[in-house]
Design an enzyme around this catalytic site. Structure first.
Site, short mmCIF file in Angstrom:
data_model
loop_
_atom_site.label_atom_id
_atom_site.label_comp_id
_atom_site.label_asym_id
_atom_site.label_seq_id
_atom_site.Cartn_x
_atom_site.Cartn_y
_atom_site.Cartn_z
N TYR A 141 0.81 -1.22 0.00
CA TYR A 141 0.00 0.00 0.00
C TYR A 141 0.85 1.27 0.00
O TYR A 141 0.38 2.32 -0.42
CB TYR A 141 -0.90 0.03 1.25
CG TYR A 141 -2.18 -0.74 1.12
CD1 TYR A 141 -2.17 -2.11 0.96
CD2 TYR A 141 -3.40 -0.10 1.17
CE1 TYR A 141 -3.34 -2.82 0.85
CE2 TYR A 141 -4.59 -0.80 1.07
CZ TYR A 141 -4.55 -2.17 0.91
OH TYR A 141 -5.72 -2.86 0.81
N LYS A 191 3.19 -15.48 2.77
CA LYS A 191 3.41 -16.20 1.51
C LYS A 191 4.90 -16.49 1.43
O LYS A 191 5.61 -16.07 0.52
CB LYS A 191 2.89 -15.34 0.34
CG LYS A 191 2.89 -16.04 -1.01
CD LYS A 191 1.77 -17.07 -1.16
CE LYS A 191 1.90 -17.78 -2.51
NZ LYS A 191 0.94 -18.90 -2.66
N ASP A 223 -2.90 -18.42 0.82
CA ASP A 223 -3.92 -19.10 -0.01
C ASP A 223 -4.62 -20.18 0.80
O ASP A 223 -5.85 -20.32 0.76
CB ASP A 223 -3.32 -19.64 -1.32
CG ASP A 223 -1.97 -20.31 -1.16
OD1 ASP A 223 -1.43 -20.32 -0.03
OD2 ASP A 223 -1.45 -20.83 -2.16
N ASP A 247 -6.45 -7.16 4.28
CA ASP A 247 -7.59 -6.52 3.62
C ASP A 247 -8.48 -7.58 2.99
O ASP A 247 -9.70 -7.59 3.17
CB ASP A 247 -7.06 -5.55 2.54
CG ASP A 247 -8.19 -4.86 1.79
OD1 ASP A 247 -9.13 -4.39 2.45
OD2 ASP A 247 -8.12 -4.81 0.54
N ASP A 251 -12.50 -9.19 4.39
CA ASP A 251 -13.78 -9.19 3.65
C ASP A 251 -14.30 -10.62 3.51
O ASP A 251 -15.51 -10.87 3.57
CB ASP A 251 -13.61 -8.58 2.25
CG ASP A 251 -13.92 -7.08 2.21
OD1 ASP A 251 -13.59 -6.39 3.19
OD2 ASP A 251 -14.48 -6.60 1.20
C1 IPM Z 1 -10.41 -1.13 3.83
C2 IPM Z 1 -10.47 -0.57 2.43
C3 IPM Z 1 -9.25 0.28 2.16
C4 IPM Z 1 -8.04 -0.63 2.24
C5 IPM Z 1 -9.25 1.04 0.82
C6 IPM Z 1 -10.47 1.89 0.66
C7 IPM Z 1 -8.02 1.88 0.67
O1 IPM Z 1 -10.62 -1.60 1.50
O2 IPM Z 1 -10.36 -0.34 4.79
O3 IPM Z 1 -10.47 -2.35 3.99
O4 IPM Z 1 -7.73 -1.35 1.29
O5 IPM Z 1 -7.40 -0.64 3.30
MN MN Z 2 -10.99 -3.53 2.39
#
Ligand code: IPM
Ligand code: MN
Ligand code: NAD
Length: 363
Positions: A141, A191, A223, A247, A251
């Site tokens: 990042y 990884k 993975d 990240d 999710d």
């Molecule tokens: C999160 C988001 C952010 C990230 C983006 C919007 C930069 O996806 O907070 O999870 O990748 O950290």
């Molecule tokens: Mn995110």
């Protein structure tokens, strides 16, 4: 107690969920006899529109001067084509860096009444309670160079995954410390079969283990970790991992709870104000409709009460109120079943405040 909270509503559903979270915090203040002062500031697309930059200096200054920061979400389709530095997301990344909040805690718990909202089978969801500790201010990042290079044989692009040993060490230490306070099991995800950064990550995890002998350490390749989170999420206690892996895995973990609209987060550093935000984004597909699930933002507010203010009873009360609305069958559209009449964001906010009052009155 008197606390000063900077509120950064941002874009899309950010302002919708944050407005309700602020009302909930105001109710907490009334019920528990605190004074919370709120100051709003711009970030993301809203800041570009108002001040020409995704992270105005004044926003950073206000955040630094406050006790904690509550953020909604950033990002909007109309900014998707511009250069990365001018995008709403650059505002959020810049703020994380400016506040030096290197550790992002993303707890993943199952709310039993919501089991039906998860695509996973009931038996997979038993005993799920883990936290992803995501490194937040390094890695791909932030590494440089990051550029497009026109060469004789066409376009080449570069992103850079860079970590200092010190950055790796401080997040791993926190992973160990959080594991010590929980189930004493730390899973370090990397990884290491491909990436040099991951090999140093793994070596560092091994080296630090001597200082935390009461914690059981194991390593998973990312993975495999992605697969294990769906196959048997109950096996995890604390997962510690680098920025991009965290990240993506968080999710994925969100679907254990049934919706990304349920997942809170706390971003913490070495003593400055914490940054609290739902894991979800600005959800342009539902923005402006008043139907977003505000519970991730409410649970983020609970994390603020606990981690930044040491208000444990207050945090528990918010979490209990959220559990109660779910037990009472109240649902926003993202977690609603076939027979449910979905609540609006504001109706869900009101329902949680009502239960908060009842919880406190019952004590
Ligand atoms: C999160 C988001 C952010 C990230 C983006 C919007 C930069 O996806 O907070 O999870 O990748 O950290
Ligand atoms: Mn995110
Ligand atoms: P998203 O999380 O915004 O949305 C993914 C899906 O989940 C959408 O269908 C959305 O409607 C749904 N959803 C998300 N939050 C919800 C909620 N509270 N209630 C009900 N449904 C919800 O992810 P995306 O679509 O990939 O990204 C949209 C924008 O948000 C992009 O610009 C992205 O960069 C940004 N983003 C910002 C953050 C942040 O500010 N922390 C996090 C992730 C994405």
């Amino acid at each position: 107690m008197n606390k000063h909270i900077t509120v950064l509503p941002g874009d899309g559903i950010g302002p919708e969920v944050t407005a309700e979270a602020q009302k909930l915090l105001e109710e907490v203040a009334v019920q528990f006899g605190h004074t919370f002062e709120f100051t709003a500031a711009h970030i993301g697309g809203a800041a570009i529109d108002a001040e020409g930059t995704p992270l105005p200096e004044q926003t950073v200054a206000r955040c630094k001067a406050s006790d904690a920061v509550l953020l909604g979400a950033v990002g909007a389709p109309k900014y998707d084509r511009g250069p990365a530095s001018g995008r709403p997301e650059a505002g959020l990344l810049g703020l994380r860096k400016a506040l030096d909040v290197f550790a992002n805690l993303r707890p993943i718990t199952v709310f039993p009444p919501l089991a039906a909202a998860s695509p996973l089978k009931d038996e997979v969801l038993t005993n799920v309670d883990f936290v992803i500790v995501r490194e937040l201010t390094g890695g791909l990042y932030f590494g440089t160079p990051r550029e497009r290079i026109q060469t004789d044989h066409g376009l080449e692009v570069v992103d850079t995954l860079r970590y200092s040993e010190q950055e790796i060490e401080r997040i791993l230490r926190l992973g160990y410390q959080i594991a010590q306070q929980r189930g004493k099991r730390l899973t370090s995800v990397d990884k290491a079969n491909v990436l040099e950064s991951s090999r140093v990550w793994r070596e560092t995890a091994e080296r630090l283990h001597a200082e935390y002998p009461d914690v059981e350490l194991n390593h998973l390749l990312v993975d495999n970790a992605a697969m294990q989170i769906v196959k048997d999420p109950g096996q995890f206690d604390v997962i510690v991992t680098e920025n991009l892996f965290g990240d993506i895995l968080s999710d994925e973990g969100a679907m254990i709870t049934g919706s990304i609209g349920m997942l809170p987060s706390a971003s913490l550093g070495a003593g400055g104000p914490g940054l609290y935000e739902p894991v979800h984004g600005s959800a342009p597909d539902i923005a402006g409709k008043g139907i977003a699930n505000p519970l991730a933002s409410f649970l983020s507010a609970a994390m603020m009460l606990r981690h930044s203010f040491g208000m444990f009873a207050e945090a528990d009360a918010v979490e209990q109120a959220v559990q109660q609305v779910l037990a009472d069958g109240l649902r926003t559209a993202d977690i609603a079943g076939p027979g449910d009449t979905p609540l609006s964001t504001a109706e869900m906010g009101e329902a949680v405040r009502t239960r908060l009052r009842a919880t406190v009155a019952a004590k």
